[in-house]
Design a protein around this motif. Structure first.
Motif, PDB file in Angstrom:
ATOM      1  N   PHE A  96       0.115 -10.864   0.865  1.00  0.00           N
ATOM      2  CA  PHE A  96       1.006 -12.016   0.704  1.00  0.00           C
ATOM      3  C   PHE A  96       0.217 -13.302   0.448  1.00  0.00           C
ATOM      4  N   HIS A  98       0.696 -16.122   1.902  1.00  0.00           N
ATOM      5  CA  HIS A  98       0.381 -16.801   3.168  1.00  0.00           C
ATOM      6  C   HIS A  98      -0.205 -15.827   4.191  1.00  0.00           C
ATOM      7  N   ASN A 100       0.264 -13.699   6.137  1.00  0.00           N
ATOM      8  CA  ASN A 100       1.222 -13.012   7.009  1.00  0.00           C
ATOM      9  C   ASN A 100       0.554 -12.057   8.000  1.00  0.00           C
ATOM     10  N   LEU A 101      -0.483 -12.538   8.625  1.00  0.00           N
ATOM     11  CA  LEU A 101      -1.103 -11.757   9.707  1.00  0.00           C
ATOM     12  C   LEU A 101      -0.366 -12.080  11.006  1.00  0.00           C
ATOM     13  N   ILE A 102      -0.455 -11.171  11.974  1.00  0.00           N
ATOM     14  CA  ILE A 102       0.191 -11.408  13.270  1.00  0.00           C
ATOM     15  C   ILE A 102      -0.752 -12.282  14.096  1.00  0.00           C
ATOM     16  N   PRO A 103      -0.352 -13.505  14.442  1.00  0.00           N
ATOM     17  CA  PRO A 103      -1.266 -14.446  15.093  1.00  0.00           C
ATOM     18  C   PRO A 103      -1.801 -13.966  16.440  1.00  0.00           C
ATOM     19  N   ALA A 104      -0.995 -13.191  17.162  1.00  0.00           N
ATOM     20  CA  ALA A 104      -1.403 -12.800  18.515  1.00  0.00           C
ATOM     21  C   ALA A 104      -2.456 -11.696  18.507  1.00  0.00           C
ATOM     22  N   LEU A 105      -2.622 -11.037  17.362  1.00  0.00           N
ATOM     23  CA  LEU A 105      -3.551  -9.898  17.308  1.00  0.00           C
ATOM     24  C   LEU A 105      -4.863 -10.279  16.623  1.00  0.00           C
ATOM     25  N   ASP A 109      -6.920  -5.524  15.187  1.00  0.00           N
ATOM     26  CA  ASP A 109      -5.621  -4.976  15.586  1.00  0.00           C
ATOM     27  C   ASP A 109      -4.546  -5.226  14.540  1.00  0.00           C
ATOM     28  N   LEU A 113      -2.685  -1.949  13.649  1.00  0.00           N
ATOM     29  CA  LEU A 113      -1.257  -1.927  13.978  1.00  0.00           C
ATOM     30  C   LEU A 113      -0.448  -1.037  13.038  1.00  0.00           C
ATOM     31  N   VAL A 114      -0.769  -1.103  11.746  1.00  0.00           N
ATOM     32  CA  VAL A 114       0.070  -0.375  10.780  1.00  0.00           C
ATOM     33  C   VAL A 114      -0.357   1.081  10.603  1.00  0.00           C
ATOM     34  N   LEU A 119      -4.515   4.522  19.741  1.00  0.00           N
ATOM     35  CA  LEU A 119      -5.053   3.175  19.528  1.00  0.00           C
ATOM     36  C   LEU A 119      -6.562   3.197  19.279  1.00  0.00           C
ATOM     37  N   ARG A 123      -8.258   1.953  15.900  1.00  0.00           N
ATOM     38  CA  ARG A 123      -9.205   0.838  15.887  1.00  0.00           C
ATOM     39  C   ARG A 123     -10.507   1.245  15.194  1.00  0.00           C
ATOM     40  N   ARG A 142      -9.173 -13.798  16.173  1.00  0.00           N
ATOM     41  CA  ARG A 142      -7.747 -13.958  15.843  1.00  0.00           C
ATOM     42  C   ARG A 142      -7.606 -14.760  14.554  1.00  0.00           C
TER      43      ARG A 142
END
Lengths: 232, 386
Positions: A96, A98, A100-105, A109, A113-114, A119, A123, A142
């Motif tokens: 994308f 922007h 569009n990464l997950i900020p908390a991970l 991760d 995640l996908v 886990l 990883r 992060r």
């Protein structure tokens, strides 16, 4: 891996009409569009020309009003809506504008995640992928602490997480400086040339053309001869 | 999946803390209400349930220990007949009349120059029992004597603690002065406590000449109490009613708790709704705040089921944390409150804790409903917008 020259994305007579306000808008008008394995196809065109609509239909995120779409031989316009997420997850990688990464991970991760599996195993595979993109030292960082180029490389790693056949990139370099632009586009071209992925890039930036094997101009929902295309 | 939920929760520490605190307070309130009900249930039923009286004989209309509208004769032809029957019945181990009367008892605090000063009013259950049989008398004597003779009383230790009454103190009841000679346990009815006097002295003081409240009957081991109760009622069906110990204890509990229970259920329901709202609001605002992330997950191929599980997981983690905190606080403060407010009798049972945990999980799942609806409406194409 899909063999080079084999069609990965096939769109036949695809139309999309938005009619939410009673005033129909023809975003795509009977478009035919194919992308083969090992190919980097650049889509250009003015704002509102239907580029993103085409990309989202190509990625099975929305259905066309008319026409058929095949991804890696599967007619996604014929499958049940509830089956589309699984097809996207296994066959399509999105990049994308922007990030569009997950900020908390962490970067690691975000990629893990996908993936499927335990886990620890995920990883491990995610780290290999991130290292292959030269970001191993930033794996546990992060997104807010990464530069734009680093974020986009993490996004590329996430797009590759499930070894998809089709990579769809929406303005992947618009937020990057010249140095990072070349870096990211080189990576995208490598996906097609070295890994045999079919890559579709939307961009307004003419510098992207030198990394593409083909450039198409979309305007008013149709492919046309673009005034600024330097060559295909 | 748990990884993403955990990391999301940890990045919203303030939201998490507020939510967990709200749920903890709800769980604390629910736990204390349930524990209070259990505590009262236990206290109110204890005296009758643990007494050695197997069958309680009352006059018609009276059905429990506290609603002592019963009046039975101890003199006259009917009484003679009844006494003879009980004395001669092979299944009766012992029996005696028992007076039970709720009344105000006053503590005499000072006597100066011939004048006296009435102290604090004590809400008591005045019981006249026969010290020879002990039926209906003090359950467990913990200090002093357990037999009360003329002018003497035994008070429940809960009354002693609540009003500071000690052995040797003088209490005024029914216009007479009574000296405390012992303390017993098991006669705490939460709102009122037992005071035991000799039956005949109580009878005279209360003006109940020739009458008593109940016949307390103890049966020979192996006798079916229900059969005996039926048998005795058959002799005078219009004049007496008989209850087994369990029936009488149940009726007594029902008298005290029957009115409390509906109120308790309403308050418990409200507490549940408050907890669910706290959890729901938190999960909903969190879902709104993370809408784009849910959209990204949808776009990259996660199905609705996965996203719903994320929301439920977040809700469950928050409510379980709130449950843990609430239960810990309940266990910590319950004894302290009881110490200061003796009527606040609580009994926290593990079965109730499990039940509250189950209710908390239901709360968590219900709280996830609206956020799930929002996610269901999310269009993954929206993540292509700036």
């Amino acid at each position: 891996m899909t063999q080079p020259s084999q069609p990965v994305l096939v769109m036949e007579k695809v139309s999309k009409v938005f009619d939410e306000t009673g005033d129909p808008v023809h975003a795509l008008d009977s478009v035919d569009f194919n992308v083969n394995a090992g190919e980097v196809c650049l889509l250009m065109g003015p704002s509102g020309s239907g580029k993103t609509t085409l990309l989202t239909i190509a990625g099975a995120l929305q259905r066309p009003t008319a026409g058929r779409v095949f991804i890696d031989g599967t007619e996604v316009t014929a499958v049940d809506q509830s089956d589309l997420p699984a097809i996207r997850k296994s066959k399509v990688g999105f990049i994308f504008q922007h990030f569009n990464l997950i900020p908390a991970l962490t970067a690691l991760d975000n990629v893990a995640l996908v993936m499927s599996g335990g886990l620890k195993e995920r990883r491990g595979r995610a780290l290999e992928l991130i290292e292959s993109l030269g970001l191993g030292h930033r794996a546990r960082t992060r997104p807010r602490h990464l530069s734009g180029g680093e974020k986009q490389r993490v996004a590329i790693a996430r797009a590759l997480a499930n070894d998809p056949v089709l990579i769809l990139a929406d303005e992947p370099v618009s937020n990057l400086d010249a140095a990072r632009l070349g870096e990211v586009l080189t990576q995208l071209r490598r996906l097609a040339y070295d890994l045999g992925k079919a890559v579709v890039i939307i961009s307004h930036d003419h510098r992207v053309q030198e990394f593409a094997t083909r450039t198409l101009w979309l305007e008013d929902g149709r492919f046309q001869d673009g005034p600024h295309i330097l060559g295909n | 999946m748990l990884l993403l939920t955990r990391e999301n929760l940890l990045t919203e520490k303030t939201r998490l803390a507020l939510s967990v605190s709200g749920i903890a307070l709800t769980v604390l309130l629910i736990t204390m209400l349930v524990a209070l009900y259990r505590g009262w249930d236990e206290k109110v039923g204890t005296f009758v349930a643990q007494s050695s009286v197997d069958v309680w004989v009352t006059s018609p209309g009276a059905r429990d220990f506290l609603g002592a509208a019963s009046l039975l004769p101890v003199e006259g032809p009917d009484a003679v007949d009844a006494h003879a029957y009980l004395n001669d019945h092979e299944a009766v181990a012992a029996w005696s009349p028992l007076i039970v009367r709720p009344m105000d008892v006053w503590r005499i605090e000072a006597v100066v120059d011939g004048s006296e000063k009435q102290g604090q009013r004590i809400d008591a259950l005045f019981i006249g029992f026969d010290p020879l049989t002990g039926l209906g008398g003090p359950l467990r004597v913990v200090e002093g004597r357990g037999d009360a003779w003329f002018g003497e009383i035994i008070v429940d230790s809960a009354l002693s603690q609540r009003y500071g009454v000690e052995i040797g103190d003088v209490l005024r009841a029914a216009g007479k002065d009574w000296t405390v000679v012992g303390k017993s346990q098991g006669g705490d009815f939460v709102g009122t406590q037992t005071v035991f006097a000799h039956h005949d002295h109580a009878q005279a003081a209360l003006g109940m000449v020739g009458a008593t409240t109940f016949y307390a009957v103890s049966l020979v081991d192996g006798t079916d109490a229900r059969e005996f109760a039926d048998e005795i009622v058959e002799r005078a069906p219009d004049e007496i009613v008989a209850y087994t110990r369990d029936e009488f204890a149940g009726n007594t509990r029902e008298r005290v708790l029957g009115d409390v229970l509906p109120l308790l259920v309403v308050v418990l329901g409200l507490a549940f709704v408050v907890g669910m709202t706290v959890a729901g609001l938190t999960v909903y605002t969190s879902t709104v705040a993370h809408s784009r992330e849910y959209g990204i997950l949808k776009a990259v191929g996660f199905g609705d089921g996965y996203l719903y599980r994320l929301v439920v997981e977040k809700s469950v983690i928050m409510t379980v944390l709130g449950f843990g905190a609430g239960i810990l606080v309940a266990f910590a403060i319950a004894p302290l409150i009881t110490n200061y407010v003796p009527q606040f009798v609580v009994h926290i049972r593990w079965q109730d804790v499990c039940g509250i945990f189950g209710a908390t999980l239901v709360m968590a799942v219900a709280a996830a409903y609206l956020p799930i609806r929002r996610i269901a409406d999310l269009d993954p194409v929206s993540v292509f917008a700036a």
